[in-house]
Design a protein around this motif. Structure first.
Motif, PDB file in Angstrom:
ATOM      1  N   GLU A  15       2.289  -1.770  -1.684  1.00  0.00           N
ATOM      2  CA  GLU A  15       2.051  -0.869  -2.791  1.00  0.00           C
ATOM      3  C   GLU A  15       2.351  -1.521  -4.149  1.00  0.00           C
ATOM      4  O   GLU A  15       2.263  -0.872  -5.190  1.00  0.00           O
ATOM      5  N   VAL A  57      -2.245   3.859  -7.334  1.00  0.00           N
ATOM      6  CA  VAL A  57      -0.842   4.164  -7.036  1.00  0.00           C
ATOM      7  C   VAL A  57      -0.021   4.116  -8.320  1.00  0.00           C
ATOM      8  O   VAL A  57       0.860   4.938  -8.538  1.00  0.00           O
ATOM      9  N   TYR A  85      -4.672   1.817  -4.141  1.00  0.00           N
ATOM     10  CA  TYR A  85      -5.180   3.161  -4.395  1.00  0.00           C
ATOM     11  C   TYR A  85      -4.901   4.059  -3.177  1.00  0.00           C
ATOM     12  O   TYR A  85      -4.791   3.597  -2.041  1.00  0.00           O
ATOM     13  N   THR A  86      -4.799   5.344  -3.479  1.00  0.00           N
ATOM     14  CA  THR A  86      -4.779   6.355  -2.413  1.00  0.00           C
ATOM     15  C   THR A  86      -6.133   7.064  -2.407  1.00  0.00           C
ATOM     16  O   THR A  86      -6.801   7.160  -3.445  1.00  0.00           O
ATOM     17  N   THR A  88      -8.075  10.570  -1.742  1.00  0.00           N
ATOM     18  CA  THR A  88      -7.901  12.016  -1.653  1.00  0.00           C
ATOM     19  C   THR A  88      -9.034  12.603  -0.817  1.00  0.00           C
ATOM     20  O   THR A  88     -10.211  12.359  -1.074  1.00  0.00           O
ATOM     21  N   VAL A 104      -3.112  10.330   3.962  1.00  0.00           N
ATOM     22  CA  VAL A 104      -3.238   9.647   2.665  1.00  0.00           C
ATOM     23  C   VAL A 104      -3.708   8.217   2.933  1.00  0.00           C
ATOM     24  O   VAL A 104      -2.924   7.270   2.942  1.00  0.00           O
ATOM     25  N   ARG A 106      -5.220   4.504   2.355  1.00  0.00           N
ATOM     26  CA  ARG A 106      -4.984   3.565   1.272  1.00  0.00           C
ATOM     27  C   ARG A 106      -6.125   2.566   1.149  1.00  0.00           C
ATOM     28  O   ARG A 106      -6.770   2.222   2.124  1.00  0.00           O
TER      29      ARG A 106
END
Length: 611
Positions: A15, A57, A85-86, A88, A104, A106
């Motif tokens: 992350e 993130v 990035y996540t 949605t 979630v 990634r």
């Protein structure tokens, strides 16, 4: 759709904020993992129209983006800056599905533009609608051994007005519709006129994702019944039968419609009506399921059709051999039969396409031959008074009178003349039908076979020779007696080199007189010059008696130094091993025959063996 939900373990993602670098396209697939493999494959279903969004993130690592999946399930985000990035997802999964990956997902894009992205995988939680169709014969409300399953009944599943699927209940009456979306369904159980469902033939059921809805069908009444049972039902009763087609639409027509006939192992029956125009849809031997009401027409048993279903090709029915007397007895009423050597006595005058011919067989018994119309291809000119014919047709009745209803020209065959038995033996061809006339030298009951000695081999002799006839019911000993004159039609064949006429039709033509045996020497018997004839041989000295308990056995001996066998053919002769003693000498009367080239004398009764 999946067989069940599955989960996917995801490797941890870094992350940390990636350094600025090369942007890249990001493709995320949204799909239903139908084969439960954990990876997208040709068996899986991509989901189109699913809206996804990317969020960095950390704000400094990139900017938000959105995309919607297209056919195949791919959602493409063009030129996304390096970073972490996540993803949605929609707040609601597709109906009946469950998210099988992380909630979630990634995406990581390296400074060099390398992309690592988690797909969005859904596992399907299929619903099922199933049940059992059966007749609750013991009345306890549950299926048990002894209850009658609804084997082969159709079940149709609908969602609203849309047909989802249909299938047949199995041999135990079970059915199951699997891999369904949750919701409300209608189950329609096949409802022949012969059965009634206690709770109705159409039901509704609502199933949740991953759940099973049960719809059982408990019925009263009968499903398919044997044709013999259908014939025995009261007029006006609903019946359903399955049989092989023996008369197609056309030959027995009435206006634009036809009477057809079907037959199973228990009997045959007419069914009315089928459009003549449907003739091309049917072939002789086809398996037909017929549902309707038991009815009669001039005492002819039939089914008035409410539904007919062609189950596909079957085996053509072989006609049963009958004499005129047997046909008149109507024991095979409704079945396909063949009566050989009928001599035409009279042909009616007139011009009507339907007419009746009278014929007699060798025993003098008269039988009506019914020609139903022009579609048979037969006319009055097809018959000649005095000619003999072999006639095939459906045996039925007009009121109390037996009739043989001929289907077409192929059912009418010019009969053969009487062939001397010596000619059949010397130059006949196996598999060919011959008609012989002679006197009985071995009646039913002398040489028996089958359970409880139900069948017999008899022997017939004329001035030119003798021949075996097989098989004849042993019970016919009441009507076929020693010396009676008979006319026999059958197929020439060999059994262990013994010559015989098989699948016979026998007409008793008179009382006759008993044939006297011809006295022969051992050498003459061993030469088989009188094979098939009634002989008498003196001086038979027993050397061995077959051991065991079987009622059929062989005794070996000599006659003037010539080896000879005596064959005892069954228990009804009254002969046992106790009738013979090794070293004793006997006079033996019987039929001279052979077993694969070895001469045998077959005594008929206990009185045929004397010291």
């Amino acid at each position: 759709m999946l067989f069940g939900a599955a989960t996917l373990g995801l490797a941890a993602c870094d992350e940390a904020v990636a350094p600025s670098g090369k942007s890249a396209d990001v493709a995320i697939r949204v799909y239903v993992d139908r084969d439960n493999s954990g990876d997208f494959s040709a068996a899986d279903s991509g989901l189109a129209g699913v809206a996804l969004s990317l969020a960095p993130v950390e704000a400094a690592s990139g900017s938000a983006a959105s995309a919607t999946s297209v056919a195949g399930g791919l959602a493409t985000f063009p030129q996304v800056a390096p970073g972490s990035y996540t993803v949605t997802l929609p707040t609601t999964a597709p109906a009946g599905a469950v998210l099988a990956t992380t909630t979630v997902p990634r995406v990581v894009i390296s400074a060099t533009g390398q992309v690592r992205a988690d797909d969005v995988r859904y596992g399907w939680l299929p619903a099922t609608v199933s049940g059992r169709i059966f007749r609750d014969d013991d009345g306890n409300g549950a299926f048990n051994t002894g209850d009658t399953p609804g084997d082969g009944l159709y079940v149709v599943l609908r969602r609203g007005t849309t047909r989802v699927d249909s299938l047949l209940a199995d041999a135990q009456g079970l059915y199951a519709f699997r891999f369904l979306a949750p919701g409300a369904y209608t189950v329609a159980l096949e409802n022949p006129a012969t059965i009634t469902y206690a709770d109705g033939a159409t039901r509704t059921v609502t199933v949740a994702a991953g759940a099973t809805g049960t719809v059982n069908g408990i019925f009263t009444g009968a499903l398919i019944v044997p044709i013999a049972d259908a014939r025995a039902r009261a007029v006006g009763t609903s019946v359903a039968v399955v049989g092989n087609l023996v008369v197609r639409p056309g030959p027995f027509a009435s206006g634009a419609n036809s009477e057809i006939w079907v037959q199973d192992a228990t009997g045959g029956i007419a069914a009315f009506s089928v459009p003549n125009a449907d003739s091309a849809q049917y072939r002789l031997g086809d398996r037909l399921e017929i549902t309707g009401v038991r009815s009669v027409f001039s005492a002819q048993s039939q089914i008035t059709i409410s539904r007919i279903r062609n189950l596909g090709a079957g085996t053509q029915v072989v006609p049963a051999a009958q004499s005129a007397a047997q046909a008149n007895a109507l024991t095979r009423d409704g079945q396909l039969v063949r009566v050989p050597n009928l001599t035409v006595v009279s042909i009616p005058t007139g011009t009507g396409a339907a007419f009746t011919v009278l014929a007699t067989d060798a025993a003098g018994d008269t039988l009506q031959l019914r020609i139903a119309g022009v579609a048979t291809g037969l006319s009055r000119a097809s018959f000649t008074v005095g000619n003999r014919y072999n006639v095939t047709g459906v045996l039925t009745r007009f009121n109390a009178i037996a009739q043989l209803k001929i289907r077409d020209v192929g059912d009418l065959e010019l009969g053969a003349a009487i062939t001397p038995i010596g000619t059949v033996r010397a130059s006949g061809a196996n598999g060919t039908n011959y008609t012989v006339a002679g006197r009985i030298t071995a009646p039913p009951g002398a040489f028996t076979s089958g359970t409880n000695n139900i069948n017999s081999e008899i022997w017939v002799q004329d001035a030119t020779g003798g021949i075996a006839v097989f098989s004849v019911p042993t019970a016919d000993s009441a009507t076929l007696k020693l010396g009676n004159t008979v006319e026999v039609t059958g197929s020439r064949s060999l059994f262990s080199a013994q010559l015989q006429l098989g699948t016979p039709t026998i007409a008793r033509t008179g009382n006759g007189s008993v044939i006297a045996p011809v006295t022969v020497t051992g050498t003459e018997a061993a030469s088989l010059a009188r094979d098939g004839q009634l002989i008498r041989m003196s001086g038979f000295t027993v050397t061995t008696i077959a051991t065991g308990t079987a009622t059929a056995f062989t005794v070996t001996g000599t006659v003037s130094g010539v080896s000879m066998q005596v064959r005892v053919g069954g228990p009804l002769q009254g002969l046992t091993r106790a009738n013979f003693t090794v070293g004793s000498t006997y006079t033996v009367t019987g039929i001279l025959t052979q077993f694969n080239g070895t001469a045998q004398i077959k005594p008929r009764f206990a009185s045929d063996v004397t010291p």
